[in-house]
Design a protein around this motif. Structure first.
Motif, mmCIF file in Angstrom:
data_model
loop_
_atom_site.group_PDB
_atom_site.id
_atom_site.type_symbol
_atom_site.label_atom_id
_atom_site.label_comp_id
_atom_site.label_asym_id
_atom_site.label_seq_id
_atom_site.Cartn_x
_atom_site.Cartn_y
_atom_site.Cartn_z
ATOM 1 N N PRO A 134 0.824 -1.205 0.000
ATOM 2 C CA PRO A 134 0.000 0.000 0.000
ATOM 3 C C PRO A 134 0.862 1.261 0.000
ATOM 4 C CG PRO A 134 -0.668 -1.520 1.747
ATOM 5 C CD PRO A 134 0.672 -1.969 1.248
ATOM 6 N N GLU A 135 0.420 2.256 -0.732
ATOM 7 C CA GLU A 135 0.975 3.599 -0.650
ATOM 8 C C GLU A 135 -0.204 4.569 -0.581
ATOM 9 O OE1 GLU A 135 3.865 4.532 0.060
ATOM 10 O OE2 GLU A 135 5.166 2.833 -0.417
ATOM 11 N N LEU A 136 0.082 5.833 -0.415
ATOM 12 C CA LEU A 136 -0.969 6.804 -0.086
ATOM 13 C C LEU A 136 -1.583 7.438 -1.334
ATOM 14 C CD1 LEU A 136 -2.482 8.203 2.194
ATOM 15 C CD2 LEU A 136 -0.687 9.936 2.239
ATOM 16 N N HIS A 137 -2.931 7.432 -1.358
ATOM 17 C CA HIS A 137 -3.667 8.064 -2.449
ATOM 18 C C HIS A 137 -4.596 9.148 -1.912
ATOM 19 C CE1 HIS A 137 -5.011 8.516 -6.481
ATOM 20 N NE2 HIS A 137 -6.168 7.876 -6.364
ATOM 21 N N GLY A 138 -4.298 9.657 -0.742
ATOM 22 C CA GLY A 138 -5.094 10.739 -0.190
ATOM 23 C C GLY A 138 -5.964 10.290 0.966
ATOM 24 N N LEU A 139 -6.658 11.254 1.561
ATOM 25 C CA LEU A 139 -7.524 10.960 2.693
ATOM 26 C C LEU A 139 -8.875 10.419 2.229
ATOM 27 C CD1 LEU A 139 -8.074 11.063 5.740
ATOM 28 C CD2 LEU A 139 -8.829 13.443 5.443
#
Length: 278
Positions: A134-139
């Motif tokens: 997983p990596e970050l795609h926003g809130l």
């Protein structure tokens, strides 16, 4: 050791929108919204039937990845850019859209019609197997202020989508979570909140950010670097003037900006979500 990216030819398998509750929660929602302008648009025809992944979807993809090995003897890894939250539709309805800020359900919680039993257990199994990162795609992937204002104004299509626990409407399609039409302080808070929640969900901090809808500015990059994000994805697709002409210009590689490493242009394989095999 720092990789020599001018020499190494790596392939990154990157996929956005994991965990996103956006289009059709179920078949009933799609039937109810199929005649709206958003679902009749080109994007709506492509994505209108797309829904939140299920536990079976993730399990099948993990099993597929484990069937292959690279030259190093390891399986390929899917980088799953993940959204950290969904709107709390029930709280919004109770407050009659009068909430000062968008109420959220943080992962692994989801709105009632978006429940997918066992989903996050399968994601964690994929992480443990070494094929899911997983990596970050926003809130929350939303232009929150624009959406709330459209709900308060009673915009017909926005309210109709809301009744189906759907956020897709013209007010949302024309903005972005980190777009410059959203208040700057709100954008910073959203990124900070996502960064706080990510480690509790996945056991480590994210290294990479792919801003939703490829819309952001220099402030976001500065915030990302300050918070420890060292990689920005999607710069080749970032919405800006003359984007199509920019894509014709050979890309310099590698590139950094504001302390962050910029991933190169992607090769897009977009799912269409239509049942017709043709």
């Amino acid at each position: 050791m720092r990789p020599d990216w001018a020499r190494i030819r790596g392939v990154v398998l990157q996929s956005d929108d994991w965990g996103l509750c956006a289009w059709s929660a179920d078949d009933e929602a799609h039937r109810a919204l199929a005649a709206t302008s958003s679902f009749r648009s080109r994007r709506g025809r492509d994505y209108g039937r797309s829904t939140l992944e299920s536990a079976a979807d993730v399990r099948a993809l993990v099993e597929l990845l484990l069937e292959f090995r690279g030259g190093d003897g390891r399986p390929p890894v899917l980088q799953a850019n993940t959204v950290m939250a969904a709107p709390d539709f029930e709280e919004l309805a109770r407050a009659r859209f009068g909430c000062p800020e968008l109420p959220l359900l943080m992962l692994p919680r989801a709105p009632s019609r978006w429940q997918r039993p066992g989903l996050w257990e399968q994601v964690r199994a994929g992480i443990a197997a070494g094929v899911w990162r997983p990596e970050l795609h926003g809130l929350h992937h939303l232009p929150a202020r624009a959406w709330l204002e459209a709900l308060r104004r009673g915009e017909r299509e926005t309210r109709r989508a809301f009744e189906q626990e759907c956020v897709v409407c013209p007010a949302v399609s024309s903005g972005a979570e980190y777009g410059d039409t959203e208040p700057a302080a709100q954008r910073t808070r959203a990124l900070e909140r996502a960064m706080v929640h990510f480690p509790g969900m996945f056991g480590r901090a994210p290294d990479s950010l792919c801003p939703p809808d490829y819309r952001w500015d220099a402030r976001l990059e500065a915030d990302a670097f300050r918070l420890g994000l060292t990689v920005i994805q999607g710069d080749g697709e970032r919405v800006r003037p003359f984007l199509r002409l920019r894509r014709l210009v050979p890309e310099r590689w590698p590139r950094t900006r504001a302390g962050c490493f910029l991933m190169p242009r992607r090769t897009a394989f977009e799912p269409r979500g239509h049942a017709d095999p043709g």
